[in-house]
Design a protein around this motif. Structure first.
Motif, PDB file in Angstrom:
ATOM      1  N   ASN A 126     -10.818   9.230   0.910  1.00  0.00           N
ATOM      2  CA  ASN A 126     -10.452   7.808   0.851  1.00  0.00           C
ATOM      3  C   ASN A 126     -10.784   7.090   2.154  1.00  0.00           C
ATOM      4  OD1 ASN A 126      -9.518   7.491  -1.816  1.00  0.00           O
ATOM      5  ND2 ASN A 126      -7.636   8.574  -1.295  1.00  0.00           N
ATOM      6  N   ALA A 127     -10.632   7.774   3.284  1.00  0.00           N
ATOM      7  CA  ALA A 127     -10.970   7.157   4.569  1.00  0.00           C
ATOM      8  C   ALA A 127     -12.468   6.857   4.631  1.00  0.00           C
ATOM      9  CB  ALA A 127     -10.563   8.066   5.726  1.00  0.00           C
ATOM     10  N   ILE A 128     -13.269   7.736   4.056  1.00  0.00           N
ATOM     11  CA  ILE A 128     -14.726   7.526   4.038  1.00  0.00           C
ATOM     12  C   ILE A 128     -15.052   6.317   3.148  1.00  0.00           C
ATOM     13  CG2 ILE A 128     -16.939   8.537   3.344  1.00  0.00           C
ATOM     14  CD1 ILE A 128     -15.622  11.320   4.081  1.00  0.00           C
ATOM     15  N   ILE A 129     -14.391   6.245   2.006  1.00  0.00           N
ATOM     16  CA  ILE A 129     -14.588   5.096   1.106  1.00  0.00           C
ATOM     17  C   ILE A 129     -14.165   3.797   1.805  1.00  0.00           C
ATOM     18  CG2 ILE A 129     -13.757   4.014  -1.028  1.00  0.00           C
ATOM     19  CD1 ILE A 129     -13.569   6.947  -2.154  1.00  0.00           C
ATOM     20  N   ASP A 130     -13.044   3.842   2.533  1.00  0.00           N
ATOM     21  CA  ASP A 130     -12.555   2.647   3.236  1.00  0.00           C
ATOM     22  C   ASP A 130     -13.549   2.152   4.289  1.00  0.00           C
ATOM     23  OD1 ASP A 130     -10.281   2.866   1.724  1.00  0.00           O
ATOM     24  OD2 ASP A 130      -9.025   3.691   3.319  1.00  0.00           O
ATOM     25  N   VAL A 163       0.834  -1.200   0.000  1.00  0.00           N
ATOM     26  CA  VAL A 163       0.000   0.000   0.000  1.00  0.00           C
ATOM     27  C   VAL A 163       0.873   1.256   0.000  1.00  0.00           C
ATOM     28  CG1 VAL A 163      -1.854   1.225   1.191  1.00  0.00           C
ATOM     29  CG2 VAL A 163      -1.752  -1.281   1.293  1.00  0.00           C
ATOM     30  N   HIS A 164       0.668   2.108  -1.003  1.00  0.00           N
ATOM     31  CA  HIS A 164       1.425   3.356  -1.116  1.00  0.00           C
ATOM     32  C   HIS A 164       0.587   4.556  -0.726  1.00  0.00           C
ATOM     33  CE1 HIS A 164       4.908   1.688  -3.419  1.00  0.00           C
ATOM     34  NE2 HIS A 164       4.022   0.727  -3.602  1.00  0.00           N
ATOM     35  N   ASP A 165      -0.730   4.428  -0.914  1.00  0.00           N
ATOM     36  CA  ASP A 165      -1.628   5.552  -0.713  1.00  0.00           C
ATOM     37  C   ASP A 165      -2.668   5.130   0.317  1.00  0.00           C
ATOM     38  OD1 ASP A 165      -2.934   7.899  -0.994  1.00  0.00           O
ATOM     39  OD2 ASP A 165      -3.783   7.499  -2.967  1.00  0.00           O
ATOM     40  N   ALA A 166      -2.598   5.739   1.507  1.00  0.00           N
ATOM     41  CA  ALA A 166      -3.547   5.385   2.561  1.00  0.00           C
ATOM     42  C   ALA A 166      -3.886   6.625   3.355  1.00  0.00           C
ATOM     43  CB  ALA A 166      -2.938   4.323   3.475  1.00  0.00           C
ATOM     44  N   ALA A 200      -8.784   0.233  -1.891  1.00  0.00           N
ATOM     45  CA  ALA A 200      -7.934  -0.069  -3.047  1.00  0.00           C
ATOM     46  C   ALA A 200      -7.123  -1.337  -2.795  1.00  0.00           C
ATOM     47  CB  ALA A 200      -7.004   1.105  -3.340  1.00  0.00           C
ATOM     48  N   SER A 201      -6.596  -1.503  -1.571  1.00  0.00           N
ATOM     49  CA  SER A 201      -5.745  -2.670  -1.315  1.00  0.00           C
ATOM     50  C   SER A 201      -6.558  -3.959  -1.262  1.00  0.00           C
ATOM     51  CB  SER A 201      -4.925  -2.486  -0.036  1.00  0.00           C
ATOM     52  OG  SER A 201      -5.745  -2.474   1.110  1.00  0.00           O
ATOM     53  N   LEU A 202      -7.807  -3.881  -0.832  1.00  0.00           N
ATOM     54  CA  LEU A 202      -8.655  -5.084  -0.855  1.00  0.00           C
ATOM     55  C   LEU A 202      -8.856  -5.544  -2.299  1.00  0.00           C
ATOM     56  CD1 LEU A 202     -11.228  -4.027   1.888  1.00  0.00           C
ATOM     57  CD2 LEU A 202      -9.644  -5.965   2.032  1.00  0.00           C
ATOM     58  N   ALA A 234      -2.028   0.747  -4.541  1.00  0.00           N
ATOM     59  CA  ALA A 234      -1.916  -0.493  -3.769  1.00  0.00           C
ATOM     60  C   ALA A 234      -1.538  -1.549  -4.805  1.00  0.00           C
ATOM     61  CB  ALA A 234      -3.230  -0.833  -3.084  1.00  0.00           C
ATOM     62  N   GLU A 235      -0.294  -1.983  -4.742  1.00  0.00           N
ATOM     63  CA  GLU A 235       0.225  -2.881  -5.787  1.00  0.00           C
ATOM     64  C   GLU A 235      -0.597  -4.166  -5.861  1.00  0.00           C
ATOM     65  OE1 GLU A 235       4.553  -3.426  -5.758  1.00  0.00           O
ATOM     66  OE2 GLU A 235       4.674  -1.666  -4.486  1.00  0.00           O
ATOM     67  N   PRO A 236      -0.925  -4.665  -7.044  1.00  0.00           N
ATOM     68  CA  PRO A 236      -0.460  -4.185  -8.345  1.00  0.00           C
ATOM     69  C   PRO A 236      -1.254  -3.023  -8.948  1.00  0.00           C
ATOM     70  CG  PRO A 236      -1.803  -6.161  -8.639  1.00  0.00           C
ATOM     71  CD  PRO A 236      -1.733  -5.903  -7.160  1.00  0.00           C
ATOM     72  N   LEU A 237      -2.214  -2.442  -8.229  1.00  0.00           N
ATOM     73  CA  LEU A 237      -3.032  -1.391  -8.825  1.00  0.00           C
ATOM     74  C   LEU A 237      -2.402  -0.005  -8.679  1.00  0.00           C
ATOM     75  CD1 LEU A 237      -6.619  -2.522  -7.663  1.00  0.00           C
ATOM     76  CD2 LEU A 237      -5.352  -3.197  -9.727  1.00  0.00           C
ATOM     77  N   GLY A 238      -2.504   0.772  -9.766  1.00  0.00           N
ATOM     78  CA  GLY A 238      -2.011   2.139  -9.760  1.00  0.00           C
ATOM     79  C   GLY A 238      -3.157   3.127  -9.851  1.00  0.00           C
ATOM     80  N   MET A 239      -2.804   4.388  -9.909  1.00  0.00           N
ATOM     81  CA  MET A 239      -3.825   5.428  -9.908  1.00  0.00           C
ATOM     82  C   MET A 239      -4.826   5.279 -11.057  1.00  0.00           C
ATOM     83  SD  MET A 239      -3.296   9.508 -10.012  1.00  0.00           S
ATOM     84  CE  MET A 239      -2.390   9.600  -8.489  1.00  0.00           C
ATOM     85  N   PHE A 240      -4.346   4.834 -12.234  1.00  0.00           N
ATOM     86  CA  PHE A 240      -5.257   4.709 -13.383  1.00  0.00           C
ATOM     87  C   PHE A 240      -6.086   3.425 -13.351  1.00  0.00           C
ATOM     88  CE2 PHE A 240      -2.571   7.656 -16.346  1.00  0.00           C
ATOM     89  CZ  PHE A 240      -2.772   8.693 -15.454  1.00  0.00           C
ATOM     90  N   ASP A 241      -5.902   2.624 -12.292  1.00  0.00           N
ATOM     91  CA  ASP A 241      -6.779   1.468 -12.078  1.00  0.00           C
ATOM     92  C   ASP A 241      -7.969   1.838 -11.198  1.00  0.00           C
ATOM     93  OD1 ASP A 241      -5.437  -1.185 -13.081  1.00  0.00           O
ATOM     94  OD2 ASP A 241      -3.811  -0.046 -12.163  1.00  0.00           O
TER      95      ASP A 241
END
Ligand SMILES: [Zn+2]
Lengths: 134, 388
Positions: free
Chosen positions: B126-130, A64-67, B146-148, B202-209
């Motif tokens: 993002n915290a609200i989305i999480d 995770v890079h963005d949290a 995103a990491s899930l 959140a690997e493997p996903l990037g901003m454009f994912d």
């Protein structure tokens, strides 16, 4: 900011991965449940404490890079889903290893660590994390 | 039960709408839908509003009353009900509206969806989305939304269900389709390499994912099918609205390579509409992350397991392709103002079924399907519209 009671009442699960086993069908649940979703009424009064195995392997993970800042974690950090030897999946951080050396199938065990803090004077939240089982 | 029709649709542009408030966008979408239906507004006897988290995004709860008031509906004392189901809030509000008309309790219903996300900073957003994941056992343990999804993607790649390129192709597809959508947040095409090389979230996903943070609102007007022709020459029939639930936490599922709630909601919707997946002419799916698009296309039965990625990569899912998916640009490129998303899917499909989708119009549409997801597949709605 969360109250101390909110933290305190979850200690068995958060600190020691205590779950439950359904006395009717034998299925193991984490976190603990007071009702088996499969047996429902037949499980009432039959849900037993079950200590989830501390050993398992990485089922999947992400670096995770963005949290959100509120978590105040060192970034990047690794979070994973670990399948314990009981066959139960748990979600938590994987630590004590370079995140990019983690692999699916890697053996790990659960340990108690600090998870995050509610600011400088707030509650310190502890909970389980995973470390490599060398 | 009565058959139900969509007789009017409207939406705002999606994006960073700095000069518009929550009230502004909610009102605008509703006015456009009522105007499209050729109504004065006095005919409306019920309102349902999809909204995920106004209490945290703009510190305002009780937005049913707010929207009823500012749209003028409160002067007729029209009942207004807010519906929340994480990312599926809009789809669920639509289903409530359809049920209200089908049951005979209401004769003219407006369903709105709205979210104003940019009044807080990105980390807060993002915290609200999480918080739509399991707060106690996922989010607070360090798992972001995103990491899930990244963990699903990682396992999918590991098991050979999709390649990284195929997963990235979902974003490429949505961006390509959005070029022709004037309401889209991003109207520019992108390439596989750009998605894969975008900064890691959140690997493997990037901003454009990942779908963007957006403001926006959408609305549709519903009435009994038998009355629809009084209001419009081009009513669209609601052939099915279904909904299914699953565990809140992803780790408690039997499988994370498929959303069971999507499969079940789709089965129920196909049965109600009397069709199968091969009858679907166009689909709007919940691509909040690229991997979600792959899962959706397979769980809905549009492609076999392990074959959706290839379809996205080969352009089968483009607006001009054999199985168009997300002609609007989807969540990734049209934008994802959470509560509005599920309603905007109905707006797009209504245009497709009517033949008013302009440059995005697909040939010979018959059935359009919308899939809207809350959390990591914890709540899913599937709606099917029929051209008549
Ligand atoms: Zn049981």
């Amino acid at each position: 900011m969360a109250s101390v009671a909110r933290e305190w009442r979850e200690i068995p699960g958060r600190y020691n991965t205590v779950g439950t086993k359904c006395g009717a069908c034998g299925k193991i649940y984490f976190p603990a449940r007071s009702l088996c979703p499969k047996c429902r009424r037949a499980s009432v009064g039959k849900m037993e404490r079950y200590d989830i195995s501390e050993e398992g392997e990485v089922y999947t993970f992400s670096v995770v890079h963005d949290a959100p800042d509120a978590n105040m974690r060192m970034k990047p950090y690794a979070v994973g889903m670990v399948k314990t030897t009981d066959g139960v999946l748990l979600t938590g951080q994987i630590v004590d290893i370079d995140p990019h050396r983690i692999e699916i199938g890697m053996p790990v065990r659960t340990v108690l660590r600090k998870i995050y803090e509610d600011g400088e004077s707030g509650v310190i939240h502890y909970g389980f994390k995973f470390v490599p089982k060398w | 039960m009565r058959e139900v029709a969509v007789i009017g649709v409207g939406m705002t542009k999606f994006g960073e709408l700095w000069d518009s408030s929550f009230r502004d966008i909610g009102l605008k979408a509703g006015m456009l839908a009522i105007e499209d239906a050729g109504l004065s507004g006095d005919e409306i006897d019920g309102m349902f509003i999809g909204n995920m988290a106004s209490g945290r995004f703009i510190d305002q709860h009780h937005i049913g009353a707010l929207i009823a008031d500012y749209s003028g509906m409160a002067s007729n004392h029209v009942p207004a009900t807010r519906v929340e189901a994480g990312g599926a809030s809009g789809g669920m509000a639509f289903r409530q509206g359809v049920m209200a008309v089908a049951s005979g309790m209401h004769d003219m219903v407006i369903v709105g969806g709205a979210e104003k996300m940019t009044d807080v900073d990105d980390p807060s957003s993002n915290a609200i989305i999480d918080s739509t994941a399991d707060q106690q056992w996922e989010s607070s343990m360090g798992a972001t939304m995103a990491s899930l999804h990244a963990m699903i993607a990682k396992r999918c790649i590991h098991e050979g269900m999709a390649t990284r390129e195929e997963i990235a192709a979902v974003s490429v597809n949505s961006h390509a389709n959005a070029v022709d959508n004037p309401n889209a947040q991003f109207r520019r095409a992108t390439k596989i390499e750009s998605v894969i090389r975008s900064s890691a979230v959140a690997e493997p996903l990037g901003m454009f994912d990942c779908a963007p943070i957006s403001d926006g609102a959408a609305a549709v007007v519903l009435c009994p099918l038998e009355d629809a022709k009084k209001h419009t020459d081009k009513p669209v029939k609601v052939a099915a609205v279904s909904q299914a639930s699953d565990t809140l936490a992803l780790f408690q599922r039997n499988s994370i390579l498929s959303f069971a709630a999507t499969r079940v909601a789709a089965e129920r919707a196909y049965a109600r509409a009397g069709i199968s997946a091969k009858d679907v002419s166009v689909a709007e799916v919940h691509d909040n992350y690229t991997i979600s698009g792959i899962l959706a296309a397979q769980d809905l039965g549009l492609f076999k397991k392990g074959e959706a990625g290839k379809a996205f990569l080969e352009g089968v899912t483009l607006t001009g392709g054999k199985m168009p998916i997300n002609t609007s640009g989807g969540l990734k490129a049209q934008g994802h103002p959470i509560g509005a998303t599920g309603v905007a899917q109905i707006v797009e499909l209504t245009h497709q079924m009517r033949g008013t989708a302009d440059k995005r119009q697909i040939a010979k549409p018959r059935y359009g399907l919308a899939q809207n997801v809350g959390g990591t597949g914890s709540a899913v709605t599937v709606s099917i519209l029929e051209a008549i």
